[in-house]
Design a protein around this motif. Sequence first.
Motif, mmCIF file in Angstrom:
data_model
loop_
_atom_site.group_PDB
_atom_site.id
_atom_site.type_symbol
_atom_site.label_atom_id
_atom_site.label_comp_id
_atom_site.label_asym_id
_atom_site.label_seq_id
_atom_site.Cartn_x
_atom_site.Cartn_y
_atom_site.Cartn_z
ATOM 1 N N SER A 1 -0.638 10.699 9.950
ATOM 2 C CA SER A 1 -0.607 10.842 8.571
ATOM 3 C C SER A 1 0.698 11.543 7.999
ATOM 4 O O SER A 1 0.972 11.299 6.818
ATOM 5 N N GLU B 1 0.785 -1.354 -0.045
ATOM 6 C CA GLU B 1 0.132 0.114 -0.114
ATOM 7 C C GLU B 1 0.770 1.406 -0.002
ATOM 8 O O GLU B 1 0.472 2.325 -0.851
ATOM 9 N N ASP C 1 -5.756 12.384 2.141
ATOM 10 C CA ASP C 1 -6.608 11.530 2.852
ATOM 11 C C ASP C 1 -6.174 10.163 2.989
ATOM 12 O O ASP C 1 -6.593 9.457 3.884
ATOM 13 N N ARG C 2 -5.521 9.783 1.847
ATOM 14 C CA ARG C 2 -5.115 8.305 1.657
ATOM 15 C C ARG C 2 -4.234 8.138 2.909
ATOM 16 O O ARG C 2 -4.043 6.979 3.293
ATOM 17 N N LYS D 1 -4.427 5.147 10.057
ATOM 18 C CA LYS D 1 -5.269 4.483 11.046
ATOM 19 C C LYS D 1 -5.343 3.202 11.015
ATOM 20 O O LYS D 1 -5.703 2.552 12.379
ATOM 21 N N LYS D 2 -4.680 2.584 10.205
ATOM 22 C CA LYS D 2 -4.627 1.039 9.959
ATOM 23 C C LYS D 2 -3.388 0.532 10.850
ATOM 24 O O LYS D 2 -3.429 -0.619 11.437
ATOM 25 N N ASP E 1 -4.100 9.502 5.743
ATOM 26 C CA ASP E 1 -4.769 9.438 7.154
ATOM 27 C C ASP E 1 -5.227 8.104 7.237
ATOM 28 O O ASP E 1 -5.341 7.530 8.257
ATOM 29 N N LEU E 2 -5.875 7.743 6.189
ATOM 30 C CA LEU E 2 -6.464 6.131 6.222
ATOM 31 C C LEU E 2 -5.361 5.143 6.665
ATOM 32 O O LEU E 2 -5.692 4.263 7.507
#
Length: 231
Positions: A57, A26, A42-43, A49-50, A45-46
């Motif tokens: 981020s 990823e 935004d990507r 969180k994982k 940040d996602l």
Amino acid sequence: MSSPRLSQEERDHLVLLQRPASEVVELCKSAFDYLVNGPNLDRYDLLAKKYTGDVNSEAVKKAVEALISLLIHVTTHTQTNGGPANIRQIFPDLSDEVLEVLEQFVSSKRNFVEGSIKSANIRAYRLINLDWRLEVRTASRCLLNQSNVVITMKLYLHTEPKSENRELLEIDTSDRSERELGAMHEDQRRHRKDLLVQTDVSSLVHLIKSLEDALVESKTRRIKNIVDAIH
């Protein structure tokens, strides 16, 4: 096989590679997306969180940028030394699965980076002069109260750098033969390009803001590292 050198700062940012291979995939996809489309906060940040632990981020963004730097370093190293770089020497502590992901990443995207480097070395047009005027229509038969402001600019572009102390639009024709003058005019036509641009005030303000943001970003360490890697 030798390996390209990474700065300590870049190595510190790449500590996120000490993860399962699926998560590194990823990160590699995000790095290539950065090259094509720019950063995607935004990507990042996602992805943050994982991850477990204190990962935000910004850390993901810096890891993506470091991966881009690694890709450029490996590509230029391969071009210079005529052989592939040894990724395993750079990251001796990573698992075999993650190393395989990195090797596939740099090998599959190498042609893209080589093409970008070649494009960056092409002489692009440079702005050497600018004429502008402000046009205002205060009224018309249809509308008595009207104020349309338009800025018209003529951009003089050239692929060769010009001295700031030289008259850009005039040529000294003294003591020159017709053949020499013809060759000079041909050179001007080949390397010069003039553009006429017309815009409104709001668009001009947006253009100036975009150029100022690009100028600020060009002075960041990330951009300087990428430029140094290319050249």
